[in-house]
Design a protein around this motif. Structure first.
Motif, PDB file in Angstrom:
ATOM      1  N   THR A   1      11.021  17.903  -5.968  1.00 37.42           N
ATOM      2  CA  THR A   1      10.243  16.751  -5.534  1.00 37.42           C
ATOM      3  C   THR A   1       9.271  16.381  -6.635  1.00 37.42           C
ATOM      4  O   THR A   1       8.470  17.213  -7.077  1.00 37.42           O
TER       5      THR A   1
ATOM      6  N   LEU B   1      18.515  17.637  -7.987  1.00 40.15           N
ATOM      7  CA  LEU B   1      18.160  16.313  -7.462  1.00 40.15           C
ATOM      8  C   LEU B   1      16.658  16.113  -7.564  1.00 40.15           C
ATOM      9  O   LEU B   1      15.875  16.943  -7.084  1.00 40.15           O
TER      10      LEU B   1
ATOM     11  N   VAL C   1      16.588  21.166  -5.425  1.00 42.46           N
ATOM     12  CA  VAL C   1      15.762  20.002  -5.126  1.00 42.46           C
ATOM     13  C   VAL C   1      14.430  20.121  -5.859  1.00 42.46           C
ATOM     14  O   VAL C   1      13.753  21.149  -5.782  1.00 42.46           O
TER      15      VAL C   1
ATOM     16  N   THR D   1      10.908  14.472  -0.374  1.00 43.38           N
ATOM     17  CA  THR D   1      11.468  15.799  -0.127  1.00 43.38           C
ATOM     18  C   THR D   1      12.461  15.774   1.018  1.00 43.38           C
ATOM     19  O   THR D   1      13.548  16.373   0.931  1.00 43.38           O
TER      20      THR D   1
ATOM     21  N   ALA E   1      21.698   8.660  -5.301  1.00 49.60           N
ATOM     22  CA  ALA E   1      22.373   9.409  -4.243  1.00 49.60           C
ATOM     23  C   ALA E   1      23.886   9.265  -4.347  1.00 49.60           C
ATOM     24  O   ALA E   1      24.635  10.215  -4.089  1.00 49.60           O
TER      25      ALA E   1
ATOM     26  N   SER F   1      17.310  10.296  -4.255  1.00 48.27           N
ATOM     27  CA  SER F   1      17.207  10.342  -2.797  1.00 48.27           C
ATOM     28  C   SER F   1      17.931   9.192  -2.104  1.00 48.27           C
ATOM     29  O   SER F   1      18.208   9.254  -0.907  1.00 48.27           O
TER      30      SER F   1
ATOM     31  N   LEU G   1      15.792  14.242   0.003  1.00 45.06           N
ATOM     32  CA  LEU G   1      16.484  15.116  -0.939  1.00 45.06           C
ATOM     33  C   LEU G   1      17.080  16.326  -0.239  1.00 45.06           C
ATOM     34  O   LEU G   1      18.225  16.717  -0.503  1.00 45.06           O
ATOM     35  N   GLU G   2      16.315  16.943   0.651  1.00 46.79           N
ATOM     36  CA  GLU G   2      16.797  18.129   1.354  1.00 46.79           C
ATOM     37  C   GLU G   2      17.985  17.794   2.247  1.00 46.79           C
ATOM     38  O   GLU G   2      18.949  18.567   2.336  1.00 46.79           O
TER      39      GLU G   2
END
Length: 259
Positions: free
Chosen positions: A57, A30, A55, A35, A15, A10, A38-39
């Motif tokens: 989490t 990822l 993604v 969340t 990243a 993240s 990441l999104e």
């Protein structure tokens, strides 16, 4: 298309790996706790590079969440590259750390990358190819410079990477240990250190770009800030010269009891 799974994706090093690998055409998985971050990153990478981004989490110190990521590696779509980046540190010293915090750090820095590598490896061995990148630290080589057990956990990462490479390298699996020095990430805040007080701090993108050069060269160990590669080569040469001297059935002369 190759797929890479990145932990701690993240922010920071994770990243940056995501951006660089997406630019290389990798589809991504990822993994991190946030969340929202990441999104947002996933949306940007899909739009910028037309890659598939999944993604997950997960707080990797939670057994249920860790198992979900292991299951993704074992039984989801093939993952060709695992970036074991998630990690942290603790403020203070070994003497001041709480036992629960020590256990938590060992779980995150040692147990998690070990189990994720194990989960990824089965498919890689079946396909006869794949790569595992473990993010360590130069303090694993000089533990006396860093208080607490962080350096010990990163020493494990180096030893684990080298041992795994010896085992699976001949079977087509590439293992790289990346050893950053001081890098501008949030870990300093969590360690109780003001990064502004440090000198020669590397930027995250510079670190990852250097690590990827080492990846392309198939280095076993990549140390981005080390200007004189001969120092590492001499260290490795000395280390590899030790094993024949271990093959003694009696103690060395200096350890024998004198009459």
């Amino acid at each position: 298309m190759s797929t890479a799974l990145i932990t701690g994706a993240s922010a920071g090093i994770g990243a940056s790996y995501a951006r660089r690998l997406a630019a290389r055409g990798y589809d991504l998985v990822l993994v991190a706790r946030s969340t929202g971050k990441l999104e947002a990153l996933a949306a940007d990478l899909r739009a910028s590079h037309s890659v598939a981004v999944e993604v997950l989490t997960a707080d990797l110190t939670n057994a249920t969440a860790l198992k979900a990521v292991e299951d993704r590696l074992r039984s989801g779509g093939p993952v060709d590259l695992l970036i074991n980046n998630a990690g942290d540190s603790l403020p203070g010293t070994f003497a001041t750390a709480k036992p629960d915090d020590l256990d938590w750090l060992i779980q995150l820095n040692v147990t998690v990358p070990t189990l994720l590598a194990s989960a990824a490896l089965a498919g890689m061995l079946e396909r006869g190819e794949g790569s595992i990148v473990n993010i360590g630290s130069v303090v694993g080589l000089v533990p006396e410079y860093f208080p607490g057990i962080y350096a010990a956990t990163k020493s494990y990462i180096l030893s684990f990477s080298q041992g795994l490479a010896a085992e699976v390298g001949p079977k087509g699996i590439y293992v790289q240990a990346v050893l950053p020095a001081a890098t501008r990430t949030a870990i300093w805040d969590r360690s109780g250190v003001d990064v502004a007080s440090l000198q020669n701090v590397m930027e995250v993108d510079d670190l990852v770009d250097a690590a990827l050069v080492g990846f392309d060269l198939k280095e076993g160990v990549t140390i981005p800030p080390l200007a004189d590669a001969a120092l590492w080569n001499a260290f490795e040469t000395a280390r590899r010269a030790l094993p024949p001297s271990f093959a003694n059935a009696v103690p060395a002369e200096r350890y024998r009891t004198k009459a």
